[in-house]
Motif scaffolding. Structure first.
Motif, PDB file in Angstrom:
ATOM      1  N   GLU A   1      -0.724   2.872  -3.942  1.00 18.86           N
ATOM      2  CA  GLU A   1       0.055   1.735  -4.372  1.00 18.86           C
ATOM      3  C   GLU A   1      -1.125   0.565  -4.805  1.00 18.86           C
ATOM      4  O   GLU A   1      -1.988   0.307  -3.801  1.00 18.86           O
ATOM      5  CB  GLU A   1       1.154   1.201  -3.820  1.00 18.86           C
ATOM      6  CG  GLU A   1       1.858  -0.200  -4.155  1.00 18.86           C
ATOM      7  CD  GLU A   1       2.633   0.234  -5.649  1.00 18.86           C
ATOM      8  OE1 GLU A   1       3.481   1.225  -5.459  1.00 18.86           O
ATOM      9  OE2 GLU A   1       2.501  -0.230  -6.620  1.00 18.86           O
ATOM     10  N   TYR A   2      -1.234   0.077  -5.965  1.00 18.57           N
ATOM     11  CA  TYR A   2      -2.305  -0.953  -6.320  1.00 18.57           C
ATOM     12  C   TYR A   2      -2.262  -2.020  -5.204  1.00 18.57           C
ATOM     13  O   TYR A   2      -1.094  -2.741  -5.301  1.00 18.57           O
ATOM     14  CB  TYR A   2      -2.144  -1.373  -7.624  1.00 18.57           C
ATOM     15  CG  TYR A   2      -3.196  -2.417  -8.229  1.00 18.57           C
ATOM     16  CD1 TYR A   2      -4.530  -2.070  -8.215  1.00 18.57           C
ATOM     17  CD2 TYR A   2      -2.998  -3.868  -8.170  1.00 18.57           C
ATOM     18  CE1 TYR A   2      -5.491  -3.135  -8.442  1.00 18.57           C
ATOM     19  CE2 TYR A   2      -3.857  -4.783  -8.654  1.00 18.57           C
ATOM     20  CZ  TYR A   2      -5.115  -4.365  -8.589  1.00 18.57           C
ATOM     21  OH  TYR A   2      -6.061  -5.370  -9.182  1.00 18.57           O
ATOM     22  N   CYS A   3      -3.356  -2.351  -4.441  1.00 17.00           N
ATOM     23  CA  CYS A   3      -3.130  -3.513  -3.489  1.00 17.00           C
ATOM     24  C   CYS A   3      -4.438  -4.215  -3.548  1.00 17.00           C
ATOM     25  O   CYS A   3      -4.207  -5.350  -2.540  1.00 17.00           O
ATOM     26  CB  CYS A   3      -3.134  -2.501  -1.872  1.00 17.00           C
ATOM     27  SG  CYS A   3      -4.679  -1.567  -2.023  1.00 17.00           S
TER      28      CYS A   3
ATOM     29  N   HIS B   1      -8.890  -1.228  -3.745  1.00 17.19           N
ATOM     30  CA  HIS B   1      -7.562  -0.203  -3.748  1.00 17.19           C
ATOM     31  C   HIS B   1      -8.197   1.146  -3.895  1.00 17.19           C
ATOM     32  O   HIS B   1      -7.970   2.073  -3.069  1.00 17.19           O
ATOM     33  CB  HIS B   1      -6.507  -0.383  -4.917  1.00 17.19           C
ATOM     34  CG  HIS B   1      -5.752   0.492  -5.403  1.00 17.19           C
ATOM     35  ND1 HIS B   1      -4.789   1.392  -4.298  1.00 17.19           N
ATOM     36  CD2 HIS B   1      -5.583   1.316  -6.504  1.00 17.19           C
ATOM     37  CE1 HIS B   1      -4.072   2.238  -5.084  1.00 17.19           C
ATOM     38  NE2 HIS B   1      -4.566   2.119  -6.171  1.00 17.19           N
TER      39      HIS B   1
ATOM     40  N   HIS C   1       1.106  -1.075   0.181  1.00 17.44           N
ATOM     41  CA  HIS C   1      -0.108  -0.091  -0.009  1.00 17.44           C
ATOM     42  C   HIS C   1       0.897   1.352  -0.040  1.00 17.44           C
ATOM     43  O   HIS C   1       1.944   1.179   0.312  1.00 17.44           O
ATOM     44  CB  HIS C   1      -0.848   0.079   1.343  1.00 17.44           C
ATOM     45  CG  HIS C   1      -1.780  -1.305   1.480  1.00 17.44           C
ATOM     46  ND1 HIS C   1      -2.810  -1.315   0.784  1.00 17.44           N
ATOM     47  CD2 HIS C   1      -1.472  -2.435   2.214  1.00 17.44           C
ATOM     48  CE1 HIS C   1      -3.393  -2.634   1.104  1.00 17.44           C
ATOM     49  NE2 HIS C   1      -2.317  -3.268   1.891  1.00 17.44           N
TER      50      HIS C   1
ATOM     51  N   CYS D   1      -4.938   5.552  -0.717  1.00 10.37           N
ATOM     52  CA  CYS D   1      -3.864   4.639  -1.193  1.00 10.37           C
ATOM     53  C   CYS D   1      -3.437   4.837  -2.450  1.00 10.37           C
ATOM     54  O   CYS D   1      -4.006   4.906  -3.418  1.00 10.37           O
ATOM     55  CB  CYS D   1      -4.493   3.308  -0.889  1.00 10.37           C
ATOM     56  SG  CYS D   1      -3.042   1.870  -1.542  1.00 10.37           S
TER      57      CYS D   1
HETATM   58 CU   LIG Z   1      -4.060   0.202  -2.599  1.00 11.16          CU
END
Ligand SMILES: [Cu+2]
Ligand code: HEM
Ligand SMILES: [Cu+2]
Lengths: 523, 269
Positions: free
Chosen positions: B212-214, B218, B175, B210
């Motif tokens: 960062e692709y999580c 997301h 993340h 967020c």
């Molecule tokens: Cu994310």
């Protein structure tokens, strides 16, 4: 025309055209994905799908297919195959059968990538495939690994083939300093592929092993490390942008110099300073993709300096392109418009990359739409414009016919305006905080009108691309005969008939002592 | 503290390496020194450096575009068989046209790098007088733990005027704790500890999102930084502490600290 003859062809020109057809099909599919994404983002909340996974799969497909299925194969598959033997006066490539194998592998890869839509749990891991998500998702990570491995392998054997071809099969009199810039650029790209693709192959193999075979390369709970993947991935994927950049700028050099009937400005500076500089620096800048990933501070600072230094070879090439236009004789044909479009788009893309080289500045804009806007300018759209410029430029040669100039220009202006609307707006909202890879932007309601503008722009842009492709299809079927050298270029590929026969020339061409692919004065 | 110390050393060692190149700009060194005593708010520094770089690239871009446009519009082909008439470069001017641009680009690069480096140090050197909060991210929430054990979710409540440092890790995927208003983000990862800091100066609310692709949700992973006046913050903290105490020590011992992956020994970054 015999289908079997085409499938089993070993003629470099036909192999090239197979690459072209496959990569344009990939482009169409990935482009439709872009339109689906833009449609979804046109309103806050669910618009055309209520399931975020659908958006994520489209985005995965768009990114992976645009890069691995469209740009790299179009540039190092179609242009390299069609142009290199003709430009160096060879009958064919060094290993024609290996060449056929590489295009078959490419088709397997593209079919695998497109099969994404027909399997129950398509990959949703973005084209970067970062673990841990890629090792725990229900999406099909193996599909991603195999697609990348097969396309990578196709590219490596292509690389070996072309390096050998240029080294040993040049016609008499064609010394290294008389190679077309495009040939040099493509050699640079293949050197990078040969060095770096194996690293990517390793990275994507390891995530599938982690996911399916229970290894733990990237699982910290069992002693692995998540950052290792990102390093391996970008150790290839940054050089990969030069694998795209070098051939596409090579195409632009050919197109600009032909349609401006002007010698490439400062040829040796481009070859040794520009192309050489990029090949040397390509492997030392990958950390700029990890500026917010918790890399060691000294590495982030060190690679800020190397990344900024990329401006040197790239700047030299831009100076040469513009210098080539000085006191030239420009015909504003469709390919020339696309090539000038690249200069403009790449100028914006390159300059907006400078802040992204500075780690402290990326702490705010990394992973936002600023980045998405920037790399579409510098690579995605500039590269696509260059590919279109090249297809139009060599269209008379490979099809023997002429495209429609009016429709060509209409298509150009639509794409040019559309791209600037879409990607400029992206950079704008990115600086204000819009993160990338968002299915929904519920907590950024202030960006809704900008998103709608981009969706409208994308429709215009897509229409322009569609017009270009239709123009080629119709032109190839019923355009008027083009003649052997419609642009009046001294470059060797224009000295044979259009389209060139198997073997290219009845007898190997020989060149005069003072010949140069850019010696326009005599032409 | 001790980790911070090592970091400072590493930073300085690397500084020495880059310094050989960067020292070219003595200006940078001066700024870095005079900056030491007071708090350098990175967000302010970001705004001014960003502005400066954007102005610079705009000027370069316009210069380049104007020259190009001029060449293009003065070079229209007038007769079908016309060819270009650009002069042939002599060997000397070919070298000149290579070496001169290299020096110009290099000096722009180093100047930008020096400025970027100074700002980088502001982002990485956390003031000693700070509030340190632990962050554990997970699909899909931000879980904060204060030094005294108070915990919050998706709401980071901080006093105005005090630098805030987050020590971050993740219990599942990657993340990135992004606070657009404070111009800062850094990924949180399983098995590693990363940090960031920012300087809230006046009461208000700021979005956390967020970056960062999580995973599937997301784009919905958001929270808030709530900056309270020092008094309100103290009052709030008091209430939370009382509640925590009321919940009782045994209960805390039973459920344990925030769930962290066991054997994952954090590495330094
Ligand atoms: Cu994310
Ligand atoms: C034809 C017009 C195009 C449009 C309208 C378009 C639009 C988009 C959009 C909306 C995104 C996703 C933003 C997000 O959710 O983060 C995206 C991502 C991306 N696009 Fe395009 N794009 C186009 C062409 C291209 C081309 C030609 C390439 C070729 C390389 C390309 C490569 C990418 C990549 C690599 C990503 C990032 C994928 C990821 O985040 O994993 N795009 N594009
Ligand atoms: Cu890169």
């Amino acid at each position: 025309m015999n289908l079997k003859e085409w499938i089993f062809t070993t003629d470099h020109k036909r192999v090239g055209i197979l690459y072209l057809i496959g990569s344009l099909a990939a482009f169409a599919v990935a482009g439709i994905m872009a339109l689906l994404m833009r449609a979804e983002l046109s309103t806050i909340g669910p618009t055309i799908t209520a399931n975020p996974t659908n958006y994520n799969v489209w985005l995965y497909t768009h990114g992976a297919v645009m890069i691995l299925g469209f740009q790299i194969p179009a540039l190092t598959g179609f242009f390299a195959n069609f142009c290199i033997p003709l430009m160096i006066g060879a009958k064919d490539v060094a290993f024609p059968r290996v060449n056929a194998l590489s295009v078959w592998l490419f088709y397997v890869g593209v079919i695998l990538a497109l099969a994404t839509f027909f399997i129950p749990d398509p990959p949703d891991i973005m084209w970067t495939g970062y673990p841990p998500y890629s090792t725990i998702t229900t999406g099909n990570t193996a599909m991603y690994s195999f697609t990348v491995l097969i396309l990578g392998f196709a590219s490596i054997i292509g690389g070996v083939n072309f390096l050998t071809t240029v080294a040993y099969m040049r016609a008499p009199g064609i010394t290294l300093n008389k190679l077309n810039i495009f040939v040099w650029c493509t050699l640079g790209a293949f050197v990078l592929q040969l060095i770096f693709v194996p690293v990517l192959g390793t990275a994507v193999s390891l995530i599938s092993m982690d996911k399916y075979l229970g290894t733990n390369f990237f699982d910290p709970a069992k002693g692995g490390d998540v950052l290792t993947y990102q390093n391996l991935f970008w150790f290839y994927s940054h050089p990969a942008v030069y694998v795209i950049f070098l051939p596409f700028i090579g195409v632009v050099f050919e197109v600009i110099s032909s349609h401006a009937r002007s010698a490439v400005f400062n040829y040796k500076m481009v070859v040794y300073g520009g192309i050489g500089g990029i090949v040397l620096l390509a492997g030392e800048v990958w950390v700029h993709h990890l500026y917010v990933s918790g890399m060691a501070d000294w590495l982030r600072i060190g690679q800020m300096v190397t990344t900024l230094m990329i401006s040197i070879p790239v700047g030299l090439m831009m100076i040469s392109l513009v210098g080539t236009l000085y006191k030239s004789s420009i015909a504003f044909t469709t390919p020339m418009l696309y090539a000038l479009g690249v200069v403009f788009l790449f100028l914006i893309g390159g300059l907006t990359g400078i802040p992204l080289a500075v780690p402290s500045l990326t702490l705010a804009v990394s992973d936002t739409y600023y980045v998405v806007g920037h790399f579409h300018y510098v690579m995605a759209v500039a590269g696509t414009f260059a590919i279109f410029a090249g297809i139009y430029h060599w269209f008379p040669k490979f099809s023997g016919r002429m495209y429609n100039e009016l429709w060509g220009k209409i298509g150009f202006w639509l794409t040019f305006i559309g791209s600037n609307v879409v990607f400029w707006t992206m950079m704008d909202i990115g600086v204000d905080g819009m993160p990338r890879r968002y299915y929904d932007y519920a907590h950024f309601p202030q960006f809704e009108s900008a998103h709608q503008l981009m969706t409208a722009g994308a429709v215009v842009l897509g229409l322009g691309f569609a017009i270009a492709v239709l123009n080629w299809i119709i032109g190839a079927m019923k355009g008027p005969p083009a003649g052997d050298n419609p642009w009046g270029s001294p470059s060797l590929e224009w000295t044979t008939v259009s389209p060139p026969p198997h073997g290219n020339w009845p007898s190997p061409p020989s060149v005069a002592d003072d010949w140069h692919p850019y010696s326009y004065r005599k032409g | 503290m001790h980790k911070q110390h090592v970091k400072g050393k590493m930073c300085r060692a690397s500084a020495a390496v880059c310094g050989a190149v960067l020292a070219a700009s003595s200006w940078a060194a001066e700024t870095a020194q005079s900056a030491a005593p007071k708090i350098n708010d990175p967000a302010r520094g970001w705004d001014s450096l960003w502005h400066e770089v954007i102005v610079d690239i705009t000027i370069i871009g316009i210069l380049f575009a104007v020259v190009t446009a001029w060449f293009v519009f003065t070079s229209r082909r007038t007769a079908g068989n016309q060819t270009g008439a650009s002069p042939k470069l002599s060997a000397a001017s070919a070298v000149g046209w290579t070496v001169l641009p290299i020096f110009i680009f290099l000096s722009i690069d180093l100047y930008t790098a020096a400025n970027g480096w100074v700002l980088w140090n502001h982002y990485r050197d956390v003031p000693a007088d700070r509030l340190e909060v632990k962050l554990e991210s997970g699909m899909y929430s931000w879980d904060y733990t204060y030094p005294n054990g108070v915990r919050t979710q998706n709401e980071l409540i901080v006093p105005a005027g005090k630098p805030v440092m987050l020590r971050m890790t993740s219990r599942d995927t990657l993340h990135s704790h992004y606070i657009p208003d404070f111009r800062v983000k850094e990924d949180s990862m399983p098995g590693r500890v990363t940090y960031l800091w920012f300087h809230p100066t006046k009461p208000g609310e700021h979005l956390v999102t967020c970056a960062e692709y999580c995973g599937v949700m997301h784009s919905y992973m958001a929270g808030r930084v709530i900056v309270k006046s020092a008094d309100e913050y103290a009052a709030w903290m008091k209430r939370e502490e009382t509640q925590l105490a009321a919940a009782g020590a045994p209960a805390a011992a039973e459920t344990g600290a925030p769930v962290a992956k066991p054997a994952a020994r954090p590495k330094k970054t």
